[in-house]
Design a protein around this motif. Structure first.
Motif, PDB file in Angstrom:
ATOM      1  N   GLN A  63       0.832  -1.198   0.000  1.00 53.81           N
ATOM      2  CA  GLN A  63       0.000   0.000   0.000  1.00 53.81           C
ATOM      3  C   GLN A  63       0.871   1.254   0.000  1.00 53.81           C
ATOM      4  O   GLN A  63       0.580   2.222  -0.681  1.00 53.81           O
ATOM      5  N   ALA A 173      -8.865   4.353   0.178  1.00 57.55           N
ATOM      6  CA  ALA A 173      -7.712   3.804   0.881  1.00 57.55           C
ATOM      7  C   ALA A 173      -8.087   2.676   1.824  1.00 57.55           C
ATOM      8  O   ALA A 173      -7.270   1.800   2.099  1.00 57.55           O
ATOM      9  N   GLN A 249      -5.500   8.432   1.122  1.00 61.52           N
ATOM     10  CA  GLN A 249      -4.767   7.872   2.270  1.00 61.52           C
ATOM     11  C   GLN A 249      -4.732   8.848   3.433  1.00 61.52           C
ATOM     12  O   GLN A 249      -4.894   8.472   4.579  1.00 61.52           O
TER      13      GLN A 249
END
Lengths: 338, 573
Positions: A63, A173, A249
């Motif tokens: 990620q 996210a 994010q």
């Protein structure tokens, strides 16, 4: 020479050897990754004894690599095409900030994504026009853009952090289709699309030709200028995608976001085997380059080590990778053969 | 095909494809067998001049030279992969003389002076300099020994001053600091010796005209206390009155006992400044120590030409009259060429002969649209050509002069290089068809007898001749109507040359128009149906190939002022 010395399959060998060279380089990067994980196991055996932690940590690494990975794909195209793009971090910032203004957020998630992608592409296109038609050196043009775009981003945001209130964006996210974060899926799609574009399309072939020998490409009837312009627009497009990923994010965007992304992206492309002078490079190698960096970051994070040491190690890895490239992998190839 | 091709050319399972030497080694053996077997049935150009004119024994004109012999070369040999660049060179230079070197492009002049300058190292023979055996390991060593070379492209640093350039590499220093004043003073002295005290030692070289830069190069030679100065076509960059000045400087040098080796293509200059002439041909000395002023032009020219086995042309086919395919009218580019008009018909080979710098390559590139014309038009099949993209789409192809820097992606496989101009045509909705490209490239490779035939090998591993075939092959994949070839056989070994000639002729037979540029006159004459002679940016003569001979072309190319008639008149009736 005897009559039995020419086996019919002989002619296919060189191609395979060339593939070997790329595969071997990637294999080397996989080796580095494994080494880093072993270092992690040795330093934190208690954490690595927990399978759920290992799985989650692995997904965290991916990620963390996702946004910079997308930027690196665009950068790899630019470098193979004989250029360099120093403005990627700044383009991510301007695209992120522009897509999170109150006005843009009022258009909803679709409007925000659209804005980020358009802003990124247009800024890349401006780079491309300046370089291809204004005959600026890409280093200079994108250096100027790096400064200017960050400035504009600061201007738009009023130097404030802009919070994203759009839940769809913020959920990107945290969504995990099939247990894998959506951001990683996006990276996978971009990498696969980039690989196909480079290796299976006329666009990719032109990229290699333009970067490998621009004069030859021109005399073969390829529109070198237009292609150069498109490469920078492509890089800008990747930055726009990355801007959305980062915004999601952090659930916010600011002028300082994606700081030094240009250096990370260039470094990842280079250690992935992309020739800085253009004409040669691989998307898969660049991806491994990104993964090496994010694994190092992760390793330092779980050991609570300061980022200063981390940066020193990163610098060392870049130097080592380029040194190995200079020795040329062929000698290594032969070493592995016997 | 008149050339027997050894079928096992690509068969040996030699594994390492990555070294250049392996590729050239493959093509070298066929080259030898081919030339030997083909000389007898050479049906192409009538090779009239005798190459076997015996050279006068060196030194038979003892006492003729002004001073002692300072440099003597005996049977000097230098080979490069696939080429024997020097194949027995004799040369004798005396102190205080201007010794002229004469020879066509490829005769070995450059290799010879680079051997003297320590850039190349002789493989055989003997060089004595001031009575000692001489084998400079580096250019610096040659310089220290007293041999200075002034190359055509002057090796000056533009942003340094005259004085700094003159003493570059052996600066006058104390404790690591340069001594600017004494350097300037020394430079001033040297410039006075050269008769140019007016050049200020502290100006940047960038600000000097070409003639001034040349003087700085000579000042550098003198700063090393050179006893022999080699000048490679020094007059090429100079205007007429500047040449006069150059001659005065040279006379000044020789009167101080310095020997000069002078290379020029212009016979009138050799007559004016030279003392003795040595003629090179195919890396050999064909005549040594001829008196520069009195040797008839005809003798000099015939010793420069006189072909034997190097050019093997396929038999000429009867030319048929057709409507022109390419029409060029009044094409001009400032400072390069002016008012060029020509036509090429389908199936016709038109050759342009001219020296480097005569504007021939620039003309070709402008026709192709790679340079923008100041005035004039180019039409192909009645359609205007304005840029490379359009030229390629309308069926033009070009094999440029600099194969490696202008035409090839050396690390990419052969097939991708062959399809560089046509891969879009193979592609379906933007997706390339590598398989289809490979097949098409293989077909072309067979047609061209490319060795090795494996089209997935990187182009880097091929010999020069085969690389050239890849460049030509690129345009066979497309429906190319007109092919522009700029120096197609440069750096191509003898055997592969003959094959390329055959390829070019086969193309013409298939109806492709060919416009060919070459500085090798026999090549133009042997291949072309029609010949254009270019000199100083202008087409000065056009003639069907059978009506013009090598001596005439060479004479036009080199002197321009001398006509064929004047040569014939110079001959005793």
């Amino acid at each position: 020479m005897t009559t039995q010395t020419a086996p019919p399959e002989a002619p296919t060998k060189p191609e395979r050897r060339k593939l070997d060279e790329n595969a071997l380089r990637n294999l080397g990067l996989v080796g580095v990754l494994i080494l880093l994980i072993i270092v992690g196991i040795i330093t934190k055996p208690d954490l690595y004894s927990d399978p759920t932690w290992v799985k989650n940590n692995f997904l965290t690494i991916l990620q963390q690599a996702s946004a910079i990975g997308v930027v690196t794909v665009g950068m790899t195209f630019v470098i193979i095409g004989g250029g360099i793009d120093l403005s990627v971090g700044a383009i991510v910032a301007i695209a992120g900030v522009w897509s999170t203004t109150l006005a843009t957020q009022s258009y909803g998630a679709g409007g925000m994504i659209f804005t980020a992608i358009i802003v990124g592409t247009v800024v890349g296109l401006i780079n491309g026009v300046l370089i291809a038609y204004g005959k600026l050196v890409s280093f200079i043009a994108t250096l100027a853009m790096m400064v200017a775009a960050r400035g504009l981003a600061a201007q738009i945001s009023g130097k404030q952090t802009q919070i994203s209130t759009n839940s769809t964006i913020n959920d990107i996210a945290s969504t995990r289709p099939l247990g894998i974060p959506l951001l990683v899926w996006i990276l996978a799609v971009v990498v696969i699309a980039g690989w196909v574009l480079l290796n299976r399309t006329t666009f990719g072939r032109r990229t290699v030709a333009v970067g490998g020998n621009p004069e030859a490409a021109r005399l073969a009837g390829i529109n070198v200028k237009r292609h150069t312009m498109l490469l920078f627009a492509l890089s800008g497009l990747c930055c726009g995608i990355a801007a959305i990923m980062l915004t999601s994010q952090a659930t916010s965007a600011q002028a300082a976001m994606a700081n030094l992304y240009e250096l990370d992206a260039i470094a990842a492309a280079i250690i992935g085997g992309t020739l800085l002078s253009g004409g040669r490079g691989t998307i898969v190698g660049a991806l491994f380059g990104v993964l090496v960096f994010s694994t190092i970051t992760n390793l330092f994070a779980i050991n609570n080590l300061p980022t200063e040491v981390q940066n020193m190690v990163k610098g060392g890895i870049i130097v080592a990778a380029v040194l190995i490239q200079q020795f040329r992998f062929q000698s290594l190839t032969q070493l592995f053969k016997r | 095909m008149t050339i027997p091709t050894p079928r096992d050319g690509h068969a040996p399972a030699d594994p390492p494809p990555t070294t250049a030497s392996s590729a050239t080694a493959e093509s070298a053996p066929p080259a030898e067998t081919m030339t030997r077997s083909d000389t007898t049935e050479n049906g192409g150009l009538a090779l009239k001049t005798g190459g076997d004119v015996p050279a006068p024994p060196a030194g038979d004109d003892g006492g003729d030279g002004p001073g002692d012999v300072v440099l003597r070369l005996t049977d000097v040999v230098k080979t490069f992969p696939g080429v024997r660049a020097l194949d027995g060179v004799q040369l004798e230079v005396r102190a205080g003389e201007v010794h002229c070197l004469l020879g066509q492009n490829g005769a070995g002049k450059s290799t010879l002076i680079k051997t003297l300058a320590g850039v190349h190292h002789a493989d055989g023979g003997e060089i004595t300099w001031l009575g000692q055996p001489f084998a400079p390991a580096t250019p610096q060593a040659a310089m220290r020994a007293g041999i200075a070379t002034i190359y055509q492209e002057l090796d000056l640093v533009d942003d340094l001053s005259v004085a700094e350039n003159a003493f570059l590499g052996h600066e006058d220093t104390r404790f690591g600091f340069t001594r600017r004043r004494s350097t300037a003073q020394k430079t001033r002295e040297i410039l006075s010796r050269l008769g140019h005290p007016e050049i200020p030692p502290r100006t940047a070289v960038r600000d000097l005209p070409a003639a001034g830069k040349q003087i700085v190069s000579m000042a550098r030679a003198l700063s090393h206390d050179a006893k022999l100065i080699v000048m490679d076509e020094p007059s090429a960059v100079l205007a007429h009155d500047e040449v006069e000045n150059l001659f005065r400087i040279i006379q000044g040098l020789t009167s101080q006992g310095i020997a000069v080796i002078y290379i020029s293509h212009r016979l009138e200059e050799i007559r004016e400044i030279g003392d003795r002439v040595t003629v090179l041909k195919d890396g050999r000395t064909t005549a040594a120590n001829l008196p520069a002023r009195t040797t008839p032009t005809r003798d000099l020219v015939s010793r420069m030409t006189g072909r034997t086995i190097e050019y093997v042309f396929p038999p000429r086919r009867p030319a048929e009259k057709r409507e022109p395919l390419l029409v060029v009218e009044g094409l001009s580019r400032k400072g390069e060429f002016a008012d060029a008009s020509l036509t090429v018909a389908p199936g016709e080979i038109v050759g342009i002969a001219g020296l480097v710098g005569s504007g021939r390559s620039e003309l070709l590139e402008t026709i192709f649209g790679a340079r923008r014309a100041d005035s004039g038009t180019v039409t192909l099949d009645g359609q205007r050509i304005t840029g490379v993209g359009r030229a390629v789409r309308k069926g033009m192809g070009m094999a440029p002069e600099e194969r490696k820097s202008q035409a090839l992606l050396l690390d990419e496989p052969i097939y991708k290089n062959m399809t560089l101009a046509s891969f879009s045509g193979f592609a379906k909705v933007g997706f390339t068809d590598a398989g289809g490209e490979r097949k098409a490239a293989e077909k072309t490779a067979d047609l061209l007898e490319l060795r090795p035939r494996d089209v997935t090998r990187p182009v880097r591993t091929l010999s020069g001749g085969n690389q050239q075939k890849v460049v030509v092959g690129r345009w066979l994949l497309d429906d190319t109507k007109l092919l522009l070839l700029d120096e197609p056989t440069r750096g191509v070994d003898v055997g592969a040359r003959a094959e390329l000639y055959q390829v070019i002729q086969d193309l013409a037979e298939r109806g492709v128009g060919v416009l060919l540029v070459s500085s090798e006159v026999p090549e133009v004459l042997g291949l072309a149906d029609r010949v254009l002679v270019m000199r100083e940016g202008r087409i000065i003569r056009e003639a069907p190939a059978p009506e013009i001979d090598e001596d005439t072309v060479l004479d036009l190319v080199m002197s321009g002022s001398l006509t064929t008639e004047s040569i014939l008149e110079g001959e005793p009736a």
